[in-house]
Each structure stands twice: as structure tokens, then as C-alpha cells.
Design a protein around this motif. Structure first.
Motif, PDB file in Angstrom:
ATOM      1  N   LYS A 253       0.813  -1.158   0.032  1.00 59.25           N
ATOM      2  CA  LYS A 253      -0.036  -0.008   0.124  1.00 59.25           C
ATOM      3  C   LYS A 253       0.844   1.320  -0.195  1.00 59.25           C
ATOM      4  N   THR A 254       2.130   1.291   0.517  1.00 56.47           N
ATOM      5  CA  THR A 254       3.022   2.169   0.326  1.00 56.47           C
ATOM      6  C   THR A 254       3.954   2.250  -0.720  1.00 56.47           C
ATOM      7  N   TYR A 255       4.409   1.007  -1.110  1.00 56.68           N
ATOM      8  CA  TYR A 255       5.345   1.000  -2.209  1.00 56.68           C
ATOM      9  C   TYR A 255       4.733   0.533  -3.486  1.00 56.68           C
ATOM     10  N   SER A 256       4.623   1.222  -4.613  1.00 54.31           N
ATOM     11  CA  SER A 256       4.036   0.921  -5.840  1.00 54.31           C
ATOM     12  C   SER A 256       4.831   0.485  -6.713  1.00 54.31           C
ATOM     13  N   ASN A 257       6.340   0.909  -6.586  1.00 56.21           N
ATOM     14  CA  ASN A 257       7.404   0.522  -7.241  1.00 56.21           C
ATOM     15  C   ASN A 257       7.784  -1.182  -7.081  1.00 56.21           C
ATOM     16  N   PRO A 258       7.590  -1.745  -8.369  1.00 58.48           N
ATOM     17  CA  PRO A 258       8.044  -3.347  -8.095  1.00 58.48           C
ATOM     18  C   PRO A 258       9.449  -3.662  -7.813  1.00 58.48           C
ATOM     19  N   SER A 259      10.246  -2.665  -8.037  1.00 57.23           N
ATOM     20  CA  SER A 259      11.754  -2.921  -7.557  1.00 57.23           C
ATOM     21  C   SER A 259      11.828  -2.768  -6.200  1.00 57.23           C
ATOM     22  N   ASP A 260      11.327  -1.875  -5.500  1.00 60.14           N
ATOM     23  CA  ASP A 260      11.424  -1.728  -4.206  1.00 60.14           C
ATOM     24  C   ASP A 260      10.829  -2.894  -3.393  1.00 60.14           C
ATOM     25  N   ILE A 261       9.447  -3.303  -3.863  1.00 57.03           N
ATOM     26  CA  ILE A 261       9.024  -4.580  -3.418  1.00 57.03           C
ATOM     27  C   ILE A 261       9.891  -5.821  -3.548  1.00 57.03           C
TER      28      ILE A 261
END
Length: 392
Positions: A253-261
Motif C-alpha cells: 500500500k506504501t510501495y507501488s514500485n515493483p523494484s522496491d518490493i
């Protein structure tokens, strides 16, 4: 002609020539959503084969398959023995008790086999009876209900799962084998909702989907440590992935960037591999929502949280333990936790100063590591912070 087709003809011939094989009993099984009473037979062990897709020992079979470097052939004599030994070794104590019971009372409940003789329920019973047969020729048969021909993969999954996996009758599936059995259902063409209905509502559709997400994390983890499909490597730590999935949902919900996930997953995977407990792992979420701490752990993850070949991560972990140290990412994680705690106590400076004094007092001033350039920079920073506090 497949083995299933060839062996079906062998079984037809045996039953036709041996009327005593047909027993005066039936066994109820759901096929295509309809309850059918199947005829039960006593079939010679030699005319039946183990089902290598049996969910109860999926992870253990995969480990054996990895060692062999190939799929085992249940109709092959040597492979059959390997599978039998595997089944007996799943729980030696339980196997011993079952053997004792069978020797005294015989087989009490029928198994279920395909029309061609693949046992889809009763594999361990067959392994025990086959073991007894080596010393007692009276135990040469297995009592089984025989399915009609041309049963679909979906119906086969439903029959096995319905018998063994429903919560109200669940047998000894381990946590990882339960997840793998759900995955087999999806691969067979079932939806999460259909799996739920097959298991008599024992699991909700949401729970099935969540379990599949947990399995997806486990598959990624095994790739990360270089142990693809070696599900025995997560034995005893499946709870970590179940718990992390929940925290990951919150972080998405906070991170939308796939690389961050991806970075968060790799940090979690490394921490799990390096021995962190479930409760402490939960705090990764708190670190990741703190911008300053997140930037630091993300930066360090580029160095310390990368996929490696099988065994390489374990060597590093063992080396750290031998030196009575934590691995780099656990050290960074622990430092981040200290920073989180310090931030929460920012309005209580004396408490922070007392903790700092306790930590500093135990440092050996002659320790060699204090002489390197990085340590000197940190000491200079510490001195400047103290100066600033004292001036104010």
C-alpha cells in the motif's frame, strides 16, 4: 500405450481370473460432484504402483527427485523401492505402529487406485504391507477401491484432496505439502473457489489464495538461495513466509514500485536464511516505512541481499557464527532497530545517553577494528555529536 492403459488390462485379466479378488464391500468416492460407490478388490502388490504426485510427500519426493536428477518411475523395481523407503521414513515411529497394527489386524480401510493401478490414497499403507511381505508372504495384496477409466486430473486431485486434506478429516500433510497440494489443484485447472468447495468449506477462497501467495514467496526464496524446488529447505520456517506475506500486503500500500518490493523480499529472504525469528522479522515493515532507515537498508541490500548459488549463503552464515558475529544484513537490521527505538525515545534524552554509555563502556579501546579508517570516521562523528550536545 501408456503404463496406465497397459496395467489396466493386467488388472482386468487378474480380476476376471480370480473371482475372490472382488470383495463384498464398496467404498464411497465423489467423482464429478456425484457420490459413487466403488467396488473394492484385493489386488496383488506387484500389480499396483505408488503415486509420485501424492500430496502427502510432495516435498520429500521433490528432494529425492533432485538427488536423482530425474523423475522416478514407479513401475521400475529400483525406483519403486526408493519410493517405498521414502514413505516409511516420513515418520518412522508412525510407520512402526502402523506395521504392528497391520500384522495383528490386517488392512482395515481400503485405499483408492486409478483404473490402471496407481494408488492415490493408501500409499503409505502399501509401503508398510510391502515391507511386511518381505518376511511374510501372506501380505501380498492391497485392498483398494478401483476408479473407473478416464478420470480427469481435476477429479483425481479432488478425490485425493477431499479424502486427505479437508480440515475435518485432515491427515498428516505437513505445512509445505499442504501448500504444494493446493498448487497441484491450480495446475490441474481448478480455481481457488473450486478447491474450497472440494474441501467441504474447510478453507475459504481467501485462505486458499493466501496459501498460494505464501507458496509463491517460498518458491522465490528457494531460487534466491540457489535451492530451486528443494522444499525441504523451508521445513520448520514456513511460518516466516505466512507472516511475511501479511506484512508485505501492508507494505504494498506504501510501495507501488515493483523494484522496491523486490528489495524488501530479498532483505526478508536473507534475514530468514540467516536465522531471524518470526516476531523480529515483523519489524522489517517498521524499518521500511521510515524513510531514512529504508534508504540505508535498501542501499546495503544491493551488496548483501543478492541471489547466490546453492550453499554459498550458508557458508557465509556459518563463518559469521564461527566468529560469534551476525551476518552483515542482520547487523544492519539490528542497527536499524536500535535507531527505531532511539527515535521513539527522542523525547527522553537521558534514557538514550544511559544506553549509549552502557554500550560504550564494554568496548575494548585496544580492539584492532578501531584503528581502520571507517572506525575513525565514526568516532569523529561521535565526538562531534557529543560536542554539539555539550555546547547546548
Amino acid at each position: 500405450m501408456s503404463f496406465e492403459e497397459r496395467n489396466a488390462e493386467v488388472l482386468d485379466e487378474y480380476i476376471a481370473n480370480n473371482p475372490q479378488a472382488k470383495l463384498p464391500k464398496t467404498h464411497s468416492v465423489l467423482i464429478g460432484g456425484i457420490n459413487e460407490d466403488l467396488q473394492v478388490y484385493k489386488i496383488p502388490l506387484k500389480n499396483l504402483v505408488y503415486n509420485i504426485r501424492n500430496g502427502r510427500f510432495a516435498a520429500e519426493y521433490q528432494e529425492l527427485r533432485n538427488k536423482k536428477g530425474r523423475e522416478l518411475e514407479p513401475e521400475d523395481k529400483e525406483d519403486r523401492k526408493e519410493i517405498q523407503n521414502l514413505l516409511i521414513s516420513l515418520d518412522p515411529k508412525e510407520s512402526m505402529l502402523l506395521e504392528r497394527d497391520v500384522r495383528q489386524y490386517g488392512q482395515r480401510e481400503p485405499g483408492v487406485c486409478t483404473h490402471g493401478g496407481a494408488v492415490i490414497n493408501g500409499n503409505r499403507r502399501m509401503s508398510i504391507i510391502e515391507n511386511i511381505f518381505e518376511s511374510d508372504s501372506n501380505f501380498k495384496d492391497l485392498m483398494v477401491a478401483r476408479l473407473p477409466p478416464n478420470i480427469s486430473d481435476i477429479d483425481l486431485w479432488k478425490i485425493e484432496a477431499g479424502i486427505q486434506l479437508s480440515r475435518n478429516v485432515q491427515l498428516d500433510y505437513g505445512p509445505i505439502n499442504t501448500l504444494l497440494k493446493f498448487q497441484q489443484g491450480i495446475e490441474a485447472g481448478l480455481t481457488a473457489l473450486q478447491i474450497t468447495k472440494t474441501l467441504y468449506g474447510g478453507y475459504t477462497e481467501k485462505e486458499v489464495k493466501e496459501k498460494l501467495e505464501v507458496l509463491e514467496l517460498i518458491v522465490l526464496y528457494l531460487d534466491y538461495i540457489g535451492e530451486r524446488n528443494n522444499f525441504k529447505k523451508v521445513e520448520g520456517i514456513t511460518e516466516h513466509f505466512t507472516d511475511f506475506r501479511k506484512k508485505l500486503d501492508e507494505l504494498k500500500k506504501t510501495y507501488s514500485n515493483p523494484s522496491d518490493i523486490t528489495k524488501i523480499k530479498r532483505i526478508a529472504f536473507q534475514l530468514i536464511h540467516d536465522g531471524i525469528d518470526v516476531r523480529t522479522l515483523r519489524k522489517l515493515k517498521d524499518i521500511c516505512v521510515d524513510e531514512q532507515l529504508k534508504e540505508e537498508i535498501f542501499r546495503e541490500s544491493e551488496k548483501y541481499c543478492q541471489p547466490e548459488k546453492a550453499g554459498e549463503k550458508l557458508v557465509k552464515k556459518l563463518n559469521a557464527e564461527e566468529n560469534d558475529e551476525y551476518t552483515p544484513i542482520r547487523t544492519i537490521f539490528n542497527n536499524s532497530l536500535d535507531s527505531l527505538k532511539a527515535k521513539s525515545e527522542a523525547e527522553e534524552p537521558i534514557k538514550l545517553i544511559n544506553r549509549a554509555i552502557k554500550n560504550l563502556e564494554i568496548i575494548d579501546p585496544k580492539h584492532a577494528s578501531l584503528r581502520d579508517s571507517d572506525s575513525q570516521k565514526r568516532l569523529d562523528l561521535l565526538y562531534s555529536i557529543l560536542e554539539k550536545i555539550m555546547k547546548n
